[in-house]
Structure formats: structure tokens, C-alpha cells
Write an enzyme that holds these catalytic residues in place. Structure first.
Site, mmCIF file in Angstrom:
data_model
loop_
_atom_site.group_PDB
_atom_site.id
_atom_site.type_symbol
_atom_site.label_atom_id
_atom_site.label_comp_id
_atom_site.label_asym_id
_atom_site.label_seq_id
_atom_site.Cartn_x
_atom_site.Cartn_y
_atom_site.Cartn_z
ATOM 1 C CD1 TRP A 22 5.614 12.033 -2.239
ATOM 2 C CD2 TRP A 22 6.555 11.313 -4.373
ATOM 3 N NE1 TRP A 22 5.083 12.491 -3.340
ATOM 4 C CE2 TRP A 22 5.636 12.330 -5.199
ATOM 5 C CE3 TRP A 22 7.636 10.490 -5.121
ATOM 6 C CZ2 TRP A 22 5.208 11.867 -6.090
ATOM 7 C CZ3 TRP A 22 7.032 10.459 -7.145
ATOM 8 C CH2 TRP A 22 6.136 11.085 -7.110
ATOM 9 C CB SER A 56 4.613 8.715 3.532
ATOM 10 O OG SER A 56 5.311 9.739 3.166
ATOM 11 C CD GLU A 58 7.509 2.904 0.293
ATOM 12 O OE1 GLU A 58 6.853 2.036 -0.553
ATOM 13 O OE2 GLU A 58 7.800 4.073 0.092
ATOM 14 C CB VAL A 81 1.039 12.571 2.172
ATOM 15 C CG1 VAL A 81 0.217 12.366 0.948
ATOM 16 C CG2 VAL A 81 2.217 11.707 2.594
ATOM 17 C CG ASP A 85 -6.431 16.581 -9.481
ATOM 18 O OD1 ASP A 85 -6.591 17.938 -8.783
ATOM 19 O OD2 ASP A 85 -5.596 17.075 -10.745
ATOM 20 C CB THR A 86 -6.596 10.615 -7.570
ATOM 21 O OG1 THR A 86 -5.254 10.600 -6.462
ATOM 22 C CG2 THR A 86 -6.399 10.906 -8.829
ATOM 23 C CG HIS A 88 -1.767 7.873 -4.390
ATOM 24 N ND1 HIS A 88 -1.764 6.666 -4.285
ATOM 25 C CD2 HIS A 88 -0.957 8.956 -4.139
ATOM 26 C CE1 HIS A 88 -0.119 6.443 -4.071
ATOM 27 N NE2 HIS A 88 0.443 7.787 -4.453
ATOM 28 C CG PHE A 113 2.595 10.713 11.709
ATOM 29 C CD1 PHE A 113 2.402 10.298 10.675
ATOM 30 C CD2 PHE A 113 1.584 12.119 11.623
ATOM 31 C CE1 PHE A 113 1.921 10.259 9.125
ATOM 32 C CE2 PHE A 113 0.553 12.287 10.641
ATOM 33 C CZ PHE A 113 1.334 11.150 9.212
ATOM 34 N NE ARG A 127 0.344 23.227 7.950
ATOM 35 C CZ ARG A 127 -0.081 23.963 8.092
ATOM 36 N NH1 ARG A 127 0.282 24.701 6.753
ATOM 37 N NH2 ARG A 127 -1.109 24.162 8.083
#
Length: 154
Positions: A22, A56, A58, A81, A85-86, A88, A113, A127
Site C-alpha cells: 500500500w 501497515s 500486517e 499511512v 476522510d474517515t 481508518h 517503526f 519524508r
């Protein structure tokens, strides 16, 4: 007082990188930075294994399994990540962070991390090496130093 620090020498280290598919355009840059940092500090690319997971969420399970094999001195988790809009975003980022931390504490193997949590794609790209350094490289350097510090403690 004795001051003890880890050094940045990866010559005899074996690392696993776990990255997400992703947001791969961003994450691929993090992986490149991680590999470059490892090699620039004396690591051999054949001592670096790269595992790819869907997202992420997983990362913690795969990182823990890799740590439990005993093959790796450290695991570097990389992903991105980006807030939408949510809610999640909160659940994925928070779950990944706590899962990775718990995996490191449970196994005793350092697990980084290296997941970007940003508001925008532009921030994530910055980044990942465009403007604000490469967080994949930074996560790898932190693991090299941590492994070498832990070796002094044992």
C-alpha cells in the site's frame, strides 16, 4: 560514569525489512533508503532480506514471526499511512505502532517503526527522501545502533 552507546557498523549484521505494498510509490523510496543506509554502514546486501505485506496492519505479525526465527539481528518495518476522510487512519497507524512495539518487547529483537503517518501525500514523499531526509534510512540507522548497544549489554 561510563557512557555506553551503540556504534553504526553493520558489517556482521543480518536485517529483515518488512514493507507495505500500500502506498508503494512512497514506501519503495523508504526501502531504497533503508538498503542504502545498511550498505553504507558496512552491511552486505545479501544480509538484508525484504518481505512485502499488503498494508501497515500486517506489519506487526510478520515482523514478530521474523524476529522469532532467530535469523535476524533486527527488523525494519516500513510503510505509509496517510490521513483520509474517515477514522481508518487512526486505527491502522495506532495498531501498527503498538503491534510493532509489542513484538519487539516480546521477542527481545529490535523492530523499527518506520511507518510514515502524514496528513498528505506530499508530506509522505518529503519524508521518503524528497526534502526531509529518508525515514527508511533513519529507521535502519536506529536499528544498527540499537543492535550494537544491546550486544554490549549482554
Amino acid at each position: 560514569m561510563n557512557r555506553i552507546e551503540g556504534h553504526l557498523l553493520a558489517a556482521d549484521l543480518r536485517f529483515a525489512i518488512v514493507s507495505t505494498r500500500w502506498n508503494h510509490l512512497i514506501v519503495d523510496r523508504l526501502v531504497e533508503g533503508a538498503e542504502l543506509a545498511f550498505v553504507q554502514h558496512g552491511g552486505k546486501s545479501e544480509n538484508l532480506d525484504h518481505f512485502i505485506v499488503p498494508g501497515s496492519h500486517e506489519l506487526p505479525l510478520v515482523a514478530r514471526r521474523l524476529a522469532e526465527t532467530g535469523k535476524y539481528d533486527a527488523v525494519v518495518c516500513l510503510g505509509a499511512v496517510i490521513r483520509g476522510d474517515t477514522d481508518h487512519y487512526k486505527f491502522v497507524a495506532g495498531g501498527a505502532a503498538s503491534g510493532i512495539l509489542n513484538s519487539a518487547l516480546h521477542t527481545g529483537v529490535p523492530i523499527a517503526f518506520g511507518v510514515l503517518t502524514t496528513e498528505t501525500v506530499e508530506q509522505a514523499l518529503n519524508r521518503a527522501g524528497i526534502k526531509a531526509g529518508n525515514k527508511g534510512a533513519e529507521a535502519t540507522l536506529a536499528m544498527i545502533e540499537t543492535v550494537n548497544l544491546l550486544r554490549q549489554i549482554r
